[in-house]
Design an enzyme around this catalytic site. Sequence first.
Site, mmCIF file in Angstrom:
data_model
loop_
_atom_site.group_PDB
_atom_site.id
_atom_site.type_symbol
_atom_site.label_atom_id
_atom_site.label_comp_id
_atom_site.label_asym_id
_atom_site.label_seq_id
_atom_site.Cartn_x
_atom_site.Cartn_y
_atom_site.Cartn_z
ATOM 1 N N CYS A 186 0.843 -1.203 0.000
ATOM 2 C CA CYS A 186 0.000 0.000 0.000
ATOM 3 C C CYS A 186 0.885 1.264 0.000
ATOM 4 C CB CYS A 186 -0.972 -0.023 1.174
ATOM 5 S SG CYS A 186 -2.380 1.119 0.965
ATOM 6 N N GLU A 192 -1.663 -9.219 4.086
ATOM 7 C CA GLU A 192 -1.645 -9.667 5.483
ATOM 8 C C GLU A 192 -3.041 -9.799 6.082
ATOM 9 O OE1 GLU A 192 -1.205 -5.105 5.726
ATOM 10 O OE2 GLU A 192 -0.813 -6.748 4.337
ATOM 11 N N SER A 198 1.392 -14.503 37.777
ATOM 12 C CA SER A 198 0.018 -14.016 37.861
ATOM 13 C C SER A 198 -1.020 -15.120 37.710
ATOM 14 C CB SER A 198 -0.221 -12.979 36.755
ATOM 15 O OG SER A 198 -0.200 -13.607 35.481
ATOM 16 N N GLY A 199 -0.565 -16.312 37.298
ATOM 17 C CA GLY A 199 -1.504 -17.370 36.967
ATOM 18 C C GLY A 199 -1.875 -17.372 35.500
ATOM 19 N N GLY A 200 -1.443 -16.329 34.767
ATOM 20 C CA GLY A 200 -1.741 -16.223 33.346
ATOM 21 C C GLY A 200 -0.720 -16.949 32.491
ATOM 22 N N VAL A 201 -0.970 -16.944 31.190
ATOM 23 C CA VAL A 201 -0.139 -17.692 30.248
ATOM 24 C C VAL A 201 1.276 -17.123 30.174
ATOM 25 C CG1 VAL A 201 0.132 -18.368 27.831
ATOM 26 C CG2 VAL A 201 -2.142 -18.382 28.879
ATOM 27 N N ASP A 202 1.395 -15.806 30.024
ATOM 28 C CA ASP A 202 2.705 -15.195 29.755
ATOM 29 C C ASP A 202 3.696 -15.423 30.897
ATOM 30 O OD1 ASP A 202 1.486 -14.309 27.444
ATOM 31 O OD2 ASP A 202 1.063 -12.311 28.248
ATOM 32 N N SER A 203 3.293 -15.083 32.122
ATOM 33 C CA SER A 203 4.231 -15.223 33.239
ATOM 34 C C SER A 203 4.521 -16.700 33.519
ATOM 35 C CB SER A 203 3.691 -14.535 34.497
ATOM 36 O OG SER A 203 2.538 -15.178 34.990
ATOM 37 N N HIS A 240 -3.532 -5.365 0.581
ATOM 38 C CA HIS A 240 -2.955 -5.840 1.844
ATOM 39 C C HIS A 240 -3.011 -7.362 1.911
ATOM 40 C CE1 HIS A 240 -2.518 -1.967 3.992
ATOM 41 N NE2 HIS A 240 -3.512 -1.595 3.204
#
Length: 509
Positions: free
Chosen positions: A79, A169, A221-226, A167
């Site tokens: 673009c 993507e 934190s109990g989350g995925v990332d940490s 585009h």
Amino acid sequence: MQEMILILDFGSQYTQLIARRVRELNVYCEIHPYHHIPQDMKGVKGIILSGSPFSVLDEAAPQIELDKFFGKLPLLGICYGAQYIAKQKGGSVESSSTREYGRANLAYMEKHEVLLDGVDENSQVWMSHADSIIKLPDGFQLIASSHDVEMAAYKDTQTPTYGLQFHPEVYHSTNGLDLLKNFVVDICHCSQSWTADAFVNATVGALKEKIGKDKVVLGLSGGVDSSVAGVLLNQAIGSQLHCIFVDNGLLRKNEFENVLASYENMGLNVKGVRSAERFLDALKGVSDPEEKRKIIGRVFIEVFDDEAHKIKDVKWLAQGTIYPDVIESVSVNGPSATIKSHHNVGGLPDFMKLKVVEPLNSLFKDEVRKVGASLGINPALLNRHPFPGPGLGIRILGDITPEKVRILQEVDHIFIKGLKDWHLYDKVWQAAAILLPVQSVGVMGDERTYENAICLRAVGSVDGMTADWSHLPYDFLAKVSGQIINKVKGVNRVVYDISSKPPATIEWE
């Protein structure tokens, strides 16, 4: 040396999508603002120039030194990027009455063109432009047209330089991934070796070298990332890693106990800290959502710092920062306008004299999950819905009290358990219950009530950047609503949120 595709961002809303699609091909790529081009170009196999909200005809249009790359590396302009290359090399771009927004179809394609290999005749593409390329530079060749715009795609006959007016993507471009694969694999000769297993092996080795015998502290934190960051670090440095899990009083029902138990099963060295009273005291009487976020963040740092100081000779703080956080912190026009406070990328208070290690800061959320799977983490943890750092504090609209937390924990428990029991949980990106600052009249038995209203929210998304409300079955909503009203004292009305992002955000605060 890590081979990569460099994406230069001119401010397009779709730039992260370019990166995500290239990563789908097992090819590593990085996004850099057009004015922060890396000095070290070792390993760069090709460059993609993104779209932009600017016009190449604007005086303030973003500019780069094109000749620094032109003819030296494969180049793909999308673009704005395509228009910029054409204009810089002597072509013509005009603000045209022929504008295209949305779906279009290719009406002409050059046969035997490498970039278009596997692209179907009449293929659907996604257009979003006001300007059009009117004349190509000398030595450039038209390779595709849409029904309305002649210069839909071009190439330079002398160098591996290409331009696309559409585009690829965007998921509406049906052969977009094929086209990007042609560029990064066949033209840039990338090996497609960037996999979750390869990432784990490389990162564990790099962490061992970087950290050595030092101690590291990580807030879980109990989350995925940490969680993935913790297991990755544990593989690299073992008992040198000290994890802290803080109960801020705003977690889901029984979450503190359940998450601690799951971490112990994963072999992580975790200390649980109960600090609910400290957080709730600090939040007493505060209704402004931004102020609530700041208080929760401040108190967390205070609690975390108190606990970290109990561990002798800690040198590093580990964070579960992921790539979208990094991109957001160095945007094309400086940090984006604050929609809501986020954790600072690599940011620490001055009194915490620790070096920072962020093992996931090159990954998107879906890639973090793939790495977690490679590490053998329980799918139930990896597939957990995102849960905000401030927890239920930003799902209680208005001031926060222990009684409101109790009500929302019970409601949330019924809603999430219902999604799992009806096999709907994995079909939803994120689900939340929100306690509204509204009371309504109801009837229970023979008595009138004046109690709280609850809003249920569930959305589908790929990455949280955009989201559509989930069309949950009416029978399910009726069942859950009845359970909430009958079982949770203090609630007599349940509503369902059917707004999408944008314009609404996923969370209410």
